[in-house]
Design an enzyme around this catalytic site. Structure first.
Site, PDB file in Angstrom:
ATOM      1  N   GLY A   7       0.838  -1.199   0.000  1.00 54.75           N
ATOM      2  CA  GLY A   7       0.000   0.000   0.000  1.00 54.75           C
ATOM      3  C   GLY A   7       0.869   1.244   0.000  1.00 54.75           C
ATOM      4  N   GLY A   9      -0.273   4.460  -0.027  1.00 56.33           N
ATOM      5  CA  GLY A   9      -1.091   5.629   0.329  1.00 56.33           C
ATOM      6  C   GLY A   9      -0.352   6.490   1.336  1.00 56.33           C
ATOM      7  N   LYS A 174      -8.344   2.321  19.906  1.00 57.83           N
ATOM      8  CA  LYS A 174      -8.386   3.035  18.612  1.00 57.83           C
ATOM      9  C   LYS A 174      -9.706   2.724  17.904  1.00 57.83           C
ATOM     10  CE  LYS A 174      -6.682   5.513  15.169  1.00 57.83           C
ATOM     11  NZ  LYS A 174      -6.802   5.053  13.891  1.00 57.83           N
ATOM     12  N   ASN A 178     -12.630   5.253  16.554  1.00 55.38           N
ATOM     13  CA  ASN A 178     -13.112   5.198  15.166  1.00 55.38           C
ATOM     14  C   ASN A 178     -14.624   4.945  15.110  1.00 55.38           C
ATOM     15  OD1 ASN A 178     -10.027   3.790  14.063  1.00 55.38           O
ATOM     16  ND2 ASN A 178     -10.817   5.788  13.523  1.00 55.38           N
ATOM     17  N   ASN A 192     -14.318  16.450  12.266  1.00 57.30           N
ATOM     18  CA  ASN A 192     -14.280  15.741  13.547  1.00 57.30           C
ATOM     19  C   ASN A 192     -14.677  16.653  14.712  1.00 57.30           C
ATOM     20  OD1 ASN A 192     -13.346  13.636  12.053  1.00 57.30           O
ATOM     21  ND2 ASN A 192     -11.247  13.665  12.833  1.00 57.30           N
ATOM     22  N   SER A 244     -11.547   9.535   7.933  1.00 58.86           N
ATOM     23  CA  SER A 244     -11.349   8.744   6.707  1.00 58.86           C
ATOM     24  C   SER A 244     -12.689   8.271   6.144  1.00 58.86           C
ATOM     25  CB  SER A 244     -10.434   7.559   6.995  1.00 58.86           C
ATOM     26  OG  SER A 244     -10.934   6.821   8.097  1.00 58.86           O
TER      27      SER A 244
HETATM   28  O1  KPL Z   1      -8.480   7.466  12.542  1.00 60.85           O
HETATM   29  C1  KPL Z   1      -9.255   8.351  12.274  1.00 60.85           C
HETATM   30  C2  KPL Z   1      -9.908   8.299  10.947  1.00 60.85           C
HETATM   31  O2  KPL Z   1     -10.244   9.337  10.388  1.00 60.85           O
HETATM   32  O3  KPL Z   1     -10.069   7.184  10.424  1.00 60.85           O
HETATM   33  C3  KPL Z   1      -9.595   9.393  13.284  1.00 60.85           C
HETATM   34  C4  KPL Z   1      -8.944   9.035  14.598  1.00 60.85           C
HETATM   35  C5  KPL Z   1     -11.066   9.513  13.472  1.00 60.85           C
HETATM   36  C6  KPL Z   1      -9.025  10.743  12.927  1.00 60.85           C
HETATM   37  O4  KPL Z   1      -9.705  11.379  11.895  1.00 60.85           O
END
Ligand code: KPL
Length: 295
Positions: A7, A9, A174, A178, A192, A244
């Protein structure tokens, strides 16, 4: 070390350039199968990498997988026969559940899991920016595997990298963040930081209760207050960013819903726990993705 990064990215590029600058031989596996790729980080020199080479894969000491969670199996499978047995595999992506999916056919290799809070973004096809210093935690999928020799080299290249003897706890924390931020910010197409507004607090309270109950059932000691606290901290630190999943839904791309809230729902079902608020958000994201072809 010979390092293959799966990957190319934002996170793959960040790690690739830092590891190459630190003296490692870095090679990429990419979706488009080109033999070479060029990458530039923070406007500095363009770096050229060999990519998609069976010969490079055959010499890999470490394979770092940085694709989206739903791409992991498809990206690894065609290359597995070329991996030497000495190659360790490190999964470094958002979401959970991929290690169980690849475990049966990666048995010859030691499997490590990681989570990173570094922020990186793509500016053009080859240019990237490191937008937020973060921390990277790495641990073993199987608890009997100890800290690998390569960890200190990765730490040297990317300083805030630490060994975590209970990586499942770090991954769950984490995942909790998310689950709390990604679907809501995608459905409401907001940044966010906007999730800190009063209007979202009842939903967050309910979600944090459901998420922490699943985490406790999974053996992770936590409380709804802790889930809310770390979520607010991340939302504040990334207030001006789009998550994301927000971007995936905005650009009509497949999101990591199945490996974020979907994984939470799987584990809730396994433990016989009700998670109605999270289930409703999972359903809404699923419907948004199903609706792409009609818009
Ligand atoms: O990991 C993230 C994502 O966007 O996937 C967060 C922690 C929400 C930060 O934007």
């Amino acid at each position: 070390m010979n390092i293959t990064i799966v990957g190319a990215g934002a996170i793959g590029t960040l790690f690739g350039i830092k590891l190459a600058k630190s003296g490692h031989r870095v090679h990429f596996l990419t979706r488009h199968q080109e033999n070479r790729i060029e990458r530039c980080l923070n406007g500095l020199d363009l770096v050229e990498f060999v990519s998609n080479s069976a010969d490079e894969v055959a010499h890999a000491d470490l394979v770092i997988v940085t694709t989206k969670a739903f791409q992991v199996c498809g990206a690894l499978k065609p290359w597995l026969e070329h991996f030497p047995v000495k190659a360790d595999i490190l999964l470094l992506h958002n979401g959970m559940g991929t290690a169980h999916k690849i475990e049966s056919y990666t048995k010859a290799h030691r499997l490590f899991l990681g989570t990173t809070t570094h922020g990186a973004m793509r500016l053009t096809s080859s240019e990237f920016r490191h937008v937020g210093q973060g921390e990277t935690r790495i641990g073993a999928f199987h608890p009997d595997i100890k800290e690998p020799e390569w960890l200190s080299s990765v730490h040297k290249a990317i300083p805030s990298t630490q060994w975590h003897s209970d990586i499942h706890q770090a991954l769950w924390l984490k995942l909790a963040v998310n689950c709390m931020i990604n679907p809501l910010s995608a459905i409401h197409q907001c940044k966010n930081g906007q999730l800190l507004d009063d209007g979202f607090q009842d939903t967050w309270q309910q979600m944090s209760k459901e998420i922490s109950a699943v985490m406790v059932a999974e053996g992770v000691e936590t409380t709804p207050q802790e889930v809310l606290f770390i979520t607010r901290k991340v939302a504040l630190a990334t207030a001006e960013n789009y998550s994301s999943m927000n971007r995936d839904i905005h650009y009509h791309r497949q999101s990591e819903n199945a490996f974020i809230t979907g994984y939470l729902l799987d584990r809730a079902d396994y433990h016989g726990l009700d998670v109605p608020q999270n289930r409703a958000l999972w359903q809404q994201i699923t419907e948004l993705e199903q609706g792409y072809e009609n818009t």
